[in-house]
Motif scaffolding. Sequence first.
Motif, PDB file in Angstrom:
ATOM      1  N   VAL A  93       0.832  -1.197   0.000  1.00 22.61           N
ATOM      2  CA  VAL A  93       0.000   0.000   0.000  1.00 22.61           C
ATOM      3  C   VAL A  93       0.873   1.256   0.000  1.00 22.61           C
ATOM      4  O   VAL A  93       0.543   2.260  -0.641  1.00 22.61           O
ATOM      5  CB  VAL A  93      -0.944  -0.004   1.222  1.00 22.61           C
ATOM      6  N   GLU A  94       2.017   1.186   0.698  1.00 22.41           N
ATOM      7  CA  GLU A  94       2.857   2.369   0.857  1.00 22.41           C
ATOM      8  C   GLU A  94       3.926   2.508  -0.213  1.00 22.41           C
ATOM      9  O   GLU A  94       4.706   3.467  -0.198  1.00 22.41           O
ATOM     10  CB  GLU A  94       3.525   2.352   2.229  1.00 22.41           C
ATOM     11  N   GLY A  95       4.015   1.584  -1.163  1.00 21.45           N
ATOM     12  CA  GLY A  95       5.027   1.684  -2.205  1.00 21.45           C
ATOM     13  C   GLY A  95       5.366   0.341  -2.804  1.00 21.45           C
ATOM     14  O   GLY A  95       4.735  -0.675  -2.512  1.00 21.45           O
ATOM     15  N   LEU A 115       5.264   5.739  -2.381  1.00 23.94           N
ATOM     16  CA  LEU A 115       3.926   6.067  -2.857  1.00 23.94           C
ATOM     17  C   LEU A 115       3.891   7.468  -3.450  1.00 23.94           C
ATOM     18  O   LEU A 115       4.364   8.429  -2.855  1.00 23.94           O
ATOM     19  CB  LEU A 115       2.924   5.964  -1.704  1.00 23.94           C
ATOM     20  N   MET A 128       1.347   6.400  -9.696  1.00 23.79           N
ATOM     21  CA  MET A 128       2.154   5.350  -9.092  1.00 23.79           C
ATOM     22  C   MET A 128       2.513   4.280 -10.119  1.00 23.79           C
ATOM     23  O   MET A 128       3.632   3.770 -10.137  1.00 23.79           O
ATOM     24  CB  MET A 128       1.391   4.722  -7.917  1.00 23.79           C
ATOM     25  N   TRP A 175      -4.743   1.209  -7.833  1.00 22.19           N
ATOM     26  CA  TRP A 175      -3.563   1.195  -8.702  1.00 22.19           C
ATOM     27  C   TRP A 175      -2.840  -0.155  -8.672  1.00 22.19           C
ATOM     28  O   TRP A 175      -2.066  -0.463  -9.594  1.00 22.19           O
ATOM     29  CB  TRP A 175      -2.605   2.341  -8.375  1.00 22.19           C
ATOM     30  N   HIS A 176      -3.070  -0.971  -7.669  1.00 26.27           N
ATOM     31  CA  HIS A 176      -2.482  -2.311  -7.653  1.00 26.27           C
ATOM     32  C   HIS A 176      -2.929  -3.104  -8.889  1.00 26.27           C
ATOM     33  O   HIS A 176      -2.110  -3.706  -9.591  1.00 26.27           O
ATOM     34  CB  HIS A 176      -2.903  -3.064  -6.388  1.00 26.27           C
TER      35      HIS A 176
END
Length: 403
Positions: A93-95, A115, A128, A175-176
């Motif tokens: 989630v963070e990068g 991120l 991202m 975005w994943h």
Amino acid sequence: MSNVRTATPQTARAINDRIALELLTEHGPLTAARLRELTGLSRPSVAELLGRLGRGGLVDVVGETGAERRGPNARVYGLVAGRAHVAALDVRVEGVSLALADLAGSTVASRSVPLVAATGRREGQHPMVAAVLATLRAAGAEAGVAELHTVALGAPGLADPATGALRVSDALPAWHRELVTALRETVGAPVLLENEVNLAGIAEHRLGSVRDRDTFVLLWLGVGVGAAVVLDGALRRGASGGAGELGFLPVPGTGRLPSAVDCDGGLHSLVSGAAVRALAARHGLHGSGDEDAAGATAERLVAGAAARPDGSAGAFLDELAGRVALGAASATAVLDPGCVVLGGEVGRAGGRVLAARVGTRLRELSPLDTEVRATAVDGNPVLGGALVTALDAARAELFATDR
């Protein structure tokens, strides 16, 4: 009529070639004499296979041994590592963290992509996604990687084994899924998607604390909770990719039940990162310096307690171990794996101290003989598992090529 089939000379050659390549991968460069010892093949057979593999661009002479007289048998043959390259991505989630490796498994580049704020889109892409693709291209260019053979990607959530896509979830950023699609459209190589805890389980099996076992459960303790299930040497994903979603496991002590869309009330409520911080605060523990338990990371609190497991720190670890043992006991009752590994940031931080306490509590809950071990994977286990997965796929194709 007999169903037994005799291997053709071509099949026998392919089998021998693959055995030799796997030996060179496992042991590193070898002389022809050593290959004869390891394979049991004759001198002419080894000479022929080395010639075939050399013409195929997979094996080359990399030196000579000093202990033998100069000559063909003194040559040292090695895998041509640059024959192919693979990429691994750990999507959080963070990068995103990513790494590139050659066919021998040596990492040639690694990068982290923090991120990017979701302000505006470039060419229809989430910022991202664009940042990850740009970083992957730049890392490849700097490492001299012209093209990738295979990409393996680990992400939170359910990776559908039927479609190869991430299932939609309100708990994860959109975005994943966009990144998976963009990689498949632009990278020019197969993109293998896997749940990140499953990849950590693969890494534990091949690189970590359970290389001696083919059946085990990895219990992931981090921001969230999950498990990887390996039975008889094979990763088990379940019908929908949800095997090991222990965060949703109903357990006593939460005061409520989880729902189909919310794991609060399940095991997640007892051993997630937030739950560990709350438990530490209740025991009066603090982070480094003036940091209180609420402001410290769960792994830092657990690591501090494990370093001096007495007094309030010992009581905290005992209570945490009891909570973790609930999840371990459930997996043990259903699967009887014989071994549970504590992974994730909290599992790594607790190490053998936490594992021993969980093992003691588990023996009180379960009649089955189950060993509890701490993770032993160096570095990022998700990236490690992704690299193993990508390399397995690349080698399976290249090593099986008819020559």
